[in-house]
Design an enzyme around this catalytic site. Structure first.
Site, mmCIF file in Angstrom:
data_model
loop_
_atom_site.group_PDB
_atom_site.id
_atom_site.type_symbol
_atom_site.label_atom_id
_atom_site.label_comp_id
_atom_site.label_asym_id
_atom_site.label_seq_id
_atom_site.Cartn_x
_atom_site.Cartn_y
_atom_site.Cartn_z
ATOM 1 N N ASP A 47 -2.677 -3.966 -90.903
ATOM 2 C CA ASP A 47 -3.779 -3.544 -91.773
ATOM 3 C C ASP A 47 -4.379 -2.236 -91.267
ATOM 4 O OD1 ASP A 47 -3.675 -5.582 -93.652
ATOM 5 O OD2 ASP A 47 -4.934 -6.917 -92.463
ATOM 6 N N ASN A 124 -12.663 -0.481 -95.554
ATOM 7 C CA ASN A 124 -13.178 -1.717 -94.934
ATOM 8 C C ASN A 124 -14.703 -1.726 -94.859
ATOM 9 O OD1 ASN A 124 -10.934 -3.224 -94.384
ATOM 10 N ND2 ASN A 124 -10.831 -2.738 -92.200
ATOM 11 N N ASP A 152 -29.126 -4.255 -82.963
ATOM 12 C CA ASP A 152 -27.978 -3.465 -82.487
ATOM 13 C C ASP A 152 -27.416 -2.551 -83.569
ATOM 14 O OD1 ASP A 152 -28.203 -4.633 -80.072
ATOM 15 O OD2 ASP A 152 -26.240 -5.609 -80.062
ATOM 16 N N ASN A 166 -17.008 -7.220 -90.669
ATOM 17 C CA ASN A 166 -18.079 -7.986 -91.326
ATOM 18 C C ASN A 166 -18.031 -9.462 -90.965
ATOM 19 O OD1 ASN A 166 -20.000 -8.624 -93.706
ATOM 20 N ND2 ASN A 166 -18.158 -9.778 -94.230
HETATM 21 P P1 NAP Z 1 -8.201 -2.339 -84.126
HETATM 22 O O1 NAP Z 1 -9.426 -2.556 -83.313
HETATM 23 O O2 NAP Z 1 -6.953 -1.858 -83.472
HETATM 24 O O3 NAP Z 1 -7.813 -3.687 -84.943
HETATM 25 C C1 NAP Z 1 -8.740 -4.452 -85.556
HETATM 26 C C2 NAP Z 1 -8.107 -5.729 -86.137
HETATM 27 O O4 NAP Z 1 -8.675 -5.897 -87.446
HETATM 28 C C3 NAP Z 1 -6.597 -5.729 -86.305
HETATM 29 O O5 NAP Z 1 -6.110 -7.007 -85.937
HETATM 30 C C4 NAP Z 1 -6.413 -5.483 -87.790
HETATM 31 O O6 NAP Z 1 -5.256 -6.094 -88.320
HETATM 32 C C5 NAP Z 1 -7.615 -6.206 -88.346
HETATM 33 N N1 NAP Z 1 -8.034 -5.758 -89.672
HETATM 34 C C6 NAP Z 1 -8.153 -4.489 -90.170
HETATM 35 N N2 NAP Z 1 -8.573 -4.526 -91.446
HETATM 36 C C7 NAP Z 1 -8.724 -5.841 -91.755
HETATM 37 C C8 NAP Z 1 -9.139 -6.527 -92.926
HETATM 38 N N3 NAP Z 1 -9.516 -5.864 -94.020
HETATM 39 N N4 NAP Z 1 -9.210 -7.891 -92.884
HETATM 40 C C9 NAP Z 1 -8.865 -8.584 -91.778
HETATM 41 N N5 NAP Z 1 -8.457 -7.985 -90.639
HETATM 42 C C10 NAP Z 1 -8.384 -6.640 -90.639
HETATM 43 O O7 NAP Z 1 -8.620 -1.316 -85.279
HETATM 44 P P2 NAP Z 1 -7.797 -0.718 -86.477
HETATM 45 O O8 NAP Z 1 -6.476 -1.425 -86.592
HETATM 46 O O9 NAP Z 1 -7.830 0.769 -86.405
HETATM 47 O O10 NAP Z 1 -8.722 -1.197 -87.695
HETATM 48 C C11 NAP Z 1 -10.033 -0.729 -87.828
HETATM 49 C C12 NAP Z 1 -10.835 -1.914 -88.314
HETATM 50 O O11 NAP Z 1 -10.939 -2.836 -87.258
HETATM 51 C C13 NAP Z 1 -12.270 -1.578 -88.676
HETATM 52 O O12 NAP Z 1 -12.365 -1.160 -90.011
HETATM 53 C C14 NAP Z 1 -12.965 -2.905 -88.414
HETATM 54 O O13 NAP Z 1 -13.083 -3.669 -89.594
HETATM 55 C C15 NAP Z 1 -12.043 -3.650 -87.482
HETATM 56 N N6 NAP Z 1 -12.736 -3.938 -86.219
HETATM 57 C C16 NAP Z 1 -13.141 -5.211 -86.019
HETATM 58 C C17 NAP Z 1 -13.854 -5.529 -84.881
HETATM 59 C C18 NAP Z 1 -14.317 -6.937 -84.717
HETATM 60 O O14 NAP Z 1 -13.942 -7.795 -85.527
HETATM 61 N N7 NAP Z 1 -15.135 -7.208 -83.713
HETATM 62 C C19 NAP Z 1 -14.147 -4.561 -83.935
HETATM 63 C C20 NAP Z 1 -13.722 -3.255 -84.174
HETATM 64 C C21 NAP Z 1 -13.004 -2.949 -85.346
HETATM 65 P P3 NAP Z 1 -3.766 -5.609 -87.995
HETATM 66 O O15 NAP Z 1 -3.422 -6.218 -86.669
HETATM 67 O O16 NAP Z 1 -2.967 -6.165 -89.118
HETATM 68 O O17 NAP Z 1 -3.772 -4.102 -87.965
#
Ligand code: NAP
Length: 272
Positions: A47, A124, A152, A166
């Site tokens: 993703d 996202n 925060d 989210n």
């Molecule tokens: P990353 O930190 O390398 O990966 C974040 C994880 O979020 C990966 O496992 C990715 O899936 C998953 N993901 C991305 N979009 C998603 C969606 N719409 N629904 C469910 N899971 C999703 O960052 P990145 O790959 O560059 O992605 C950036 C996104 O990471 C941001 O937009 C944010 O939503 C998310 N993120 C989440 C957290 C958290 O949950 N605490 C923290 C930082 C960022 P894949 O393994 O398939 O790529």
């Protein structure tokens, strides 16, 4: 519609092999690659790779449709697995390719130093945080003050982004057919003195959110995986964008099935 394909991939070993096979299949099917003016963007990876592909081609949303191949587990933006490439390429050769579109978040950043507003799109979410100090910001819905937030930070997400950051901060999962955005708090301060609603809210496409920041120097603002330079931001305005992202929908996986597959698995199979 003329088929012209661009491939966006991550750098993992498995992905490199998948892209090699994909290029061979596209050539056999007579589908040309055009990384500058594609009509279909194929993302290979996860993703996160699809998010990168979106930002690479966001200026061409009017002519581009996306399709995602996952090299790991099934994702939220990735319908095809790496062993299904032949089937996916064949589906692109259908006379009429069906699409499905999802809402995007418009992010407009205003600056205290008179710099022109900056407009971005998020697939996202966008988050606002403030270093290791308490963030203080006034949250307006339309032009009316709703609350003063202390904590925060804040996350504003799209329906398809509701399963990403989210969800980790306690937001609800929203079906992507709902044209709305969601505001979720990140560790708000709630006591006798400071008060916020304390729960996520879903805002319709008729409304907009304005976040007025109290200090204009040390905020961290993100739009998907992009960090936006601080540069004295003072107001950030969010609404559902006019633009939408379109996906090729030659196959359709039920959204709630996807949610269950990603977060619950088969655990309920245990007898009570
Ligand atoms: P990353 O930190 O390398 O990966 C974040 C994880 O979020 C990966 O496992 C990715 O899936 C998953 N993901 C991305 N979009 C998603 C969606 N719409 N629904 C469910 N899971 C999703 O960052 P990145 O790959 O560059 O992605 C950036 C996104 O990471 C941001 O937009 C944010 O939503 C998310 N993120 C989440 C957290 C958290 O949950 N605490 C923290 C930082 C960022 P894949 O393994 O398939 O790529």
């Amino acid at each position: 519609m003329e088929l012209k394909v661009a491939i966006v991939a991550n750098k993992e070993e498995l992905t490199i092999q998948v892209v090699y096979r994909l290029r061979r299949l596209l050539a056999q099917a007579g589908i040309p690659e055009d990384p500058l003016q594609p009509t279909i963007v194929i993302s290979v990876g996860g993703d996160g790779t699809l998010l990168s592909a979106f930002h690479q081609y966001e200026a061409q949303l009017y002519q581009v449709r996306f399709i995602g191949v996952h090299t790991g587990h099934l994702g939220f933006y990735t319908d095809w697995r790496d062993y299904e490439l032949a089937e996916m390429v064949a589906s692109l050769q259908n006379e009429e390719i069906k699409s499905i579109s999802y809402p995007l978040l418009e992010v407009k950043i205003g600056y205290a130093n008179g710099k022109p507003k900056r407009r971005l799109l998020a697939l996202n979410e966008s988050t606002i945080k403030r270093g290791n100090r308490t963030m203080v910001a006034d949250v307006y819905i339309k032009d009316e003050l709703f609350e003063r937030f202390r904590g925060d930070g804040l996350s504003i997400s799209t329906p398809t982004g509701s399963t990403a950051y989210n969800k980790s901060v306690g937001g609800a999962v929203l079906h992507p057919s709902i044209n709305a955005m969601q505001l979720a708090e990140i560790a708000s301060l709630n006591n006798r003195v400071f008060r916020t609603l304390g729960s996520p809210i879903v805002i319709s496409d008729n409304d907009w959110l304005q976040i007025k920041l109290q200090h204009s120097s040390d905020y961290q603002v993100t739009v998907d995986q992009l960090d936006i330079p601080q540069d004295q931001m003072d107001t950030i305005c969010y609404r559902i964008a006019q633009e939408r992202i379109r996906f090729v929908s030659t196959r359709h996986m039920h959204f709630w099935h996807r949610v269950k597959d990603a977060f619950i698995g088969d655990s309920e199979a245990h007898e009570i």
